[in-house]
Design a protein around this motif. Structure first.
Motif, short mmCIF file in Angstrom:
data_model
loop_
_atom_site.label_atom_id
_atom_site.label_comp_id
_atom_site.label_asym_id
_atom_site.label_seq_id
_atom_site.Cartn_x
_atom_site.Cartn_y
_atom_site.Cartn_z
N UNK A 78 0.86 -1.18 0.00
CA UNK A 78 0.00 0.00 0.00
C UNK A 78 0.89 1.23 0.00
N UNK A 79 0.28 2.41 0.03
CA UNK A 79 1.06 3.63 -0.06
C UNK A 79 1.94 3.81 1.16
N UNK A 80 1.43 3.51 2.35
CA UNK A 80 2.22 3.70 3.56
C UNK A 80 3.44 2.80 3.58
N UNK A 81 3.28 1.52 3.23
CA UNK A 81 4.45 0.62 3.24
C UNK A 81 5.46 1.03 2.18
N UNK A 134 9.14 -1.78 -4.81
CA UNK A 134 8.47 -2.84 -5.56
C UNK A 134 7.19 -3.23 -4.83
N UNK A 135 6.13 -3.42 -5.57
CA UNK A 135 4.90 -3.90 -4.95
C UNK A 135 4.88 -5.43 -4.94
N UNK A 136 4.09 -5.98 -4.03
CA UNK A 136 3.84 -7.42 -4.00
C UNK A 136 2.42 -7.66 -4.45
N UNK A 137 2.24 -8.50 -5.44
CA UNK A 137 0.89 -8.72 -5.97
C UNK A 137 -0.02 -9.33 -4.92
N UNK A 138 0.52 -10.25 -4.12
CA UNK A 138 -0.31 -10.89 -3.10
C UNK A 138 -0.76 -9.87 -2.07
N UNK A 139 0.18 -9.08 -1.55
CA UNK A 139 -0.17 -8.09 -0.55
C UNK A 139 -1.15 -7.06 -1.08
N UNK A 140 -0.93 -6.61 -2.31
CA UNK A 140 -1.86 -5.65 -2.92
C UNK A 140 -3.25 -6.25 -3.04
N UNK A 141 -3.33 -7.47 -3.53
CA UNK A 141 -4.63 -8.13 -3.71
C UNK A 141 -5.35 -8.26 -2.38
N UNK A 142 -4.65 -8.75 -1.35
CA UNK A 142 -5.28 -8.93 -0.04
C UNK A 142 -5.76 -7.60 0.52
N UNK A 143 -4.96 -6.56 0.36
CA UNK A 143 -5.33 -5.25 0.91
C UNK A 143 -6.55 -4.66 0.21
N UNK A 144 -6.79 -5.11 -1.03
CA UNK A 144 -7.92 -4.59 -1.81
C UNK A 144 -9.09 -5.58 -1.86
N UNK A 145 -9.01 -6.62 -1.04
CA UNK A 145 -10.15 -7.52 -0.91
C UNK A 145 -10.24 -8.62 -1.93
N UNK A 186 -3.61 1.55 -7.48
CA UNK A 186 -2.68 1.45 -6.36
C UNK A 186 -1.26 1.81 -6.82
N UNK A 187 -0.87 1.36 -8.00
CA UNK A 187 0.45 1.70 -8.53
C UNK A 187 0.58 3.22 -8.66
N UNK A 188 -0.43 3.86 -9.20
CA UNK A 188 -0.38 5.31 -9.37
C UNK A 188 -0.24 6.02 -8.03
N UNK A 189 -0.94 5.55 -7.02
CA UNK A 189 -0.86 6.15 -5.69
C UNK A 189 0.53 5.98 -5.09
N UNK A 190 1.13 4.81 -5.30
CA UNK A 190 2.48 4.57 -4.79
C UNK A 190 3.48 5.48 -5.51
N UNK A 191 3.38 5.56 -6.83
CA UNK A 191 4.30 6.40 -7.60
C UNK A 191 4.23 7.84 -7.12
#
Length: 291
Positions: free
Chosen positions: A42-45, A58-69, A84-89
């Protein structure tokens, strides 16, 4: 995020234009050091990783998926993933690479659409995996996966961004091959085909044996990425055998969720709160973000 138009050298991870950041990210794989990535979900991590000194996020697909339900494994809606990628960038001033699972598309053309969207979001790298459970086995056929990677490369070229295309092969993660030598040969064959299709590097999760990683590094003429976990070789040991990149994958997200469970169980059971003793302060977290 930095908005200056000043151009910096290709080894500077804080370069300002997207193409500069892409060149910087490529350079992080070839300088002789291991690019160690504490994957964000997520953005905070992501902001925490950048503030701690990580030269890239780098994002993790698993973590992103879980965080978004959603479950990991091509269940997440592409629009949510790209948002989510745009928010991280927008939250960090270092290059961002996105794990996009198998490409969020059934066809090579749809994978290209995903790449266009990820580039529009500002990322400069992606992971694309060949896992695809079917009656034909746990991985996509080499020719099919190569077509998907070639489509991704073409979309990036069209956009004028030297995308770092990390081709993930799950030969070891999925136990492909009758024995160790067959698995090794399949990994090298896939890596060769994926590089010919336009991949920049090869990601081999599920393998931490130093001897085998060293053999792969010698056989694969591109940066090799390993996934690490407790008990895996240290970054120094990986460097010694030539590994260029080490990723924690979903491990940090999994640990954070484990803490959430422990804290909840402690609160509901003992009625105490010691699980959350070692927490970042409100001030520390709040200062990561603009007001």
């Amino acid at each position: 995020m930095t908005t200056s138009n000043t151009t910096t050298g290709p080894s500077d991870p804080h370069a300002t234009s997207q193409q500069d950041r892409a060149k910087a990210f490529h350079g992080l794989h070839t300088g002789g050091e291991v690019l160690a990535l504490a994957n964000a979900w997520d953005v905070a991590s992501a902001a925490i990783a950048a503030a701690a000194g990580s030269p890239a996020v780098a994002t993790t697909s698993a973590g992103v998926a879980w965080s978004l339900g959603a479950a990991d494994g091509d269940a997440l809606d592409r629009t949510l993933a790209v948002d989510l990628v745009a928010r991280v960038v927008s939250a960090v001033d270092v290059p961002v690479t996105a794990d996009i699972e198998s490409g969020f598309g059934a066809t090579a053309a749809e994978v290209a659409d995903t790449i266009r969207a990820v580039l529009a979001a500002g990322a400069v790298g992606v992971n694309i995996e060949d896992s695809h459970a079917s009656e034909n086995g746990p991985l996509r056929a080499v020719a099919e996966q190569s077509d998907r990677l070639a489509a991704a490369r073409a979309a990036a070229d069209e956009a004028g961004v030297d995308l770092y295309l990390n081709a993930r092969t799950d030969t070891y993660l999925r136990g492909v091959g009758a024995d160790a030598e067959e698995r090794f040969a399949e990994t090298v064959a896939r890596a060769t085909a994926y590089l010919a299709a336009g991949a920049s590097g090869i990601f081999v999760p599920g393998l931490t044996d130093l001897d085998t990683l060293g053999r792969l590094v010698r056989e694969i003429p591109a940066p090799v990425n390993a996934m690490v976990h407790p008990g895996a070789p240290s970054v120094a040991e990986l460097k010694a055998v030539g590994v260029a990149r080490a990723s924690l994958g979903a491990a940090i997200a999994q640990s954070a969720y484990a803490l959430a469970r422990r804290a909840t169980e402690e609160l509901l059971g003992a009625g105490t709160y010691e699980s959350v003793t070692d927490a970042l302060s409100w001030v520390e977290l709040n200062e990561l973000f603009p007001r």
